[in-house]
Write a protein that holds these residues in place. Sequence first.
Motif, PDB file in Angstrom:
ATOM      1  N   HIS A 110      -9.094   0.998  -8.646  1.00 38.47           N
ATOM      2  CA  HIS A 110      -7.731   0.519  -8.916  1.00 38.47           C
ATOM      3  C   HIS A 110      -7.847  -0.687  -9.826  1.00 38.47           C
ATOM      4  N   ARG A 111      -7.021  -0.741 -10.864  1.00 38.62           N
ATOM      5  CA  ARG A 111      -7.125  -1.845 -11.826  1.00 38.62           C
ATOM      6  C   ARG A 111      -6.916  -3.200 -11.163  1.00 38.62           C
TER       7      ARG A 111
ATOM      8  N   SER B 285       0.833  -1.208   0.000  1.00 36.51           N
ATOM      9  CA  SER B 285       0.000   0.000   0.000  1.00 36.51           C
ATOM     10  C   SER B 285       0.866   1.255   0.000  1.00 36.51           C
TER      11      SER B 285
ATOM     12  N   HIS C 251     -12.434  -0.914 -11.485  1.00 38.93           N
ATOM     13  CA  HIS C 251     -11.215  -0.552 -12.200  1.00 38.93           C
ATOM     14  C   HIS C 251     -10.846   0.903 -11.943  1.00 38.93           C
TER      15      HIS C 251
ATOM     16  N   GLY D 217       1.095   2.459  -3.316  1.00 35.84           N
ATOM     17  CA  GLY D 217      -0.175   2.774  -3.955  1.00 35.84           C
ATOM     18  C   GLY D 217      -0.940   1.566  -4.452  1.00 35.84           C
ATOM     19  N   VAL D 218      -0.527   0.371  -4.036  1.00 38.88           N
ATOM     20  CA  VAL D 218      -1.197  -0.861  -4.456  1.00 38.88           C
ATOM     21  C   VAL D 218      -1.944  -1.421  -3.247  1.00 38.88           C
ATOM     22  N   PRO D 219      -3.261  -1.626  -3.340  1.00 36.17           N
ATOM     23  CA  PRO D 219      -4.056  -1.975  -2.155  1.00 36.17           C
ATOM     24  C   PRO D 219      -3.985  -3.453  -1.759  1.00 36.17           C
TER      25      PRO D 219
END
Length: 254
Positions: free
Chosen positions: A210-211, A102, A207, A105-107
Amino acid sequence: MPAHDFVSPDSIRAQFSAAMSLMYKQEVPLYGTLLELVSEINQQVMAQQPKVAEALRWTGEIERLDQERHGAIRVGTAEELATIARLFAVMGMQPVGYYDLSSAGVPVHSTAFRPIDDAALARNPFRVFTSLLRLELIANAALRQRAADILSRRDIFTPRCRELIALHEQQGEFTAAEAREFVQQALETFRWHQHATVDQSTYQALHQAHRLIADVVSFPGCHINHLTPRTLDIDRIQALMPDYGIQPKALIEG
C-alpha cells in the motif's frame, strides 16, 4: 518566576500553527499560492455577501479566518502516537473522535487532535488529523516484520523535544522562551525529508502492499502531508485552482 512570564497553551498552539504553515510553504511553494487564492476568494465572498461578513464578525471568526489550518500526519507505532499526544497536549489539543479507515481500504485508524473548549477554539482552532499505521493489516508476514523492525529503529522526535515535553508535564506550563524553543523542536517531527531510510527494493515492496505503508515506514519523520486553510467558497476555489497552477483533487473532501 513571575506568573506573567508563562504563556498559555492557546498561544503556543497559535505559534506552532503559524510556524508549521511557514515551513510547509517553503517545502511546497504551491501551498503559498493556495493561501493567496483562498484569501482573495474569502475577501470577495465577504464583499459580495455582507451577511456572511457580519456573521463572521459577530462570532469572532473573522479575526482567525486567515489563521485556521487543518493538518494531517501519519505515525507508525503506538509509542509514536503516545508521544504525539503528549506533544499536542502542550498546545491544549486533545484527541477527538475515532475513525477506522481500514473499511475504506486504508490500513490505518485515526483521531483528530484539537482544542476542545469553546474559548480555546475561538482563539485558534488548529487541528491535526492523526493516523496510526496498522501493521497487522500487512498480509505478507515477512514484510510486516521488516516494517516493524524499520519503525523500531527510528525516533521521530528530537532529544530536546522529548526533554521539553517532559519539562512541561513537570511544571505545567512554559515560559515564553521555552515555548519558542518547543515550537522549533516540535517542527522537526513534521518536516519533510527528501531521503528515505530504506533501500529501493524495500520501498517498492512496501509501496506494493500500500502506498501509505511506504510513506509511513520509509522516512525518518511523520511529515505533514497536507495543511488546509479555511475557505468560504470551496467550489470557487476548486474551479480556480488550475488557473493558479494547482491540480485539484477529483473529489472535494470535507
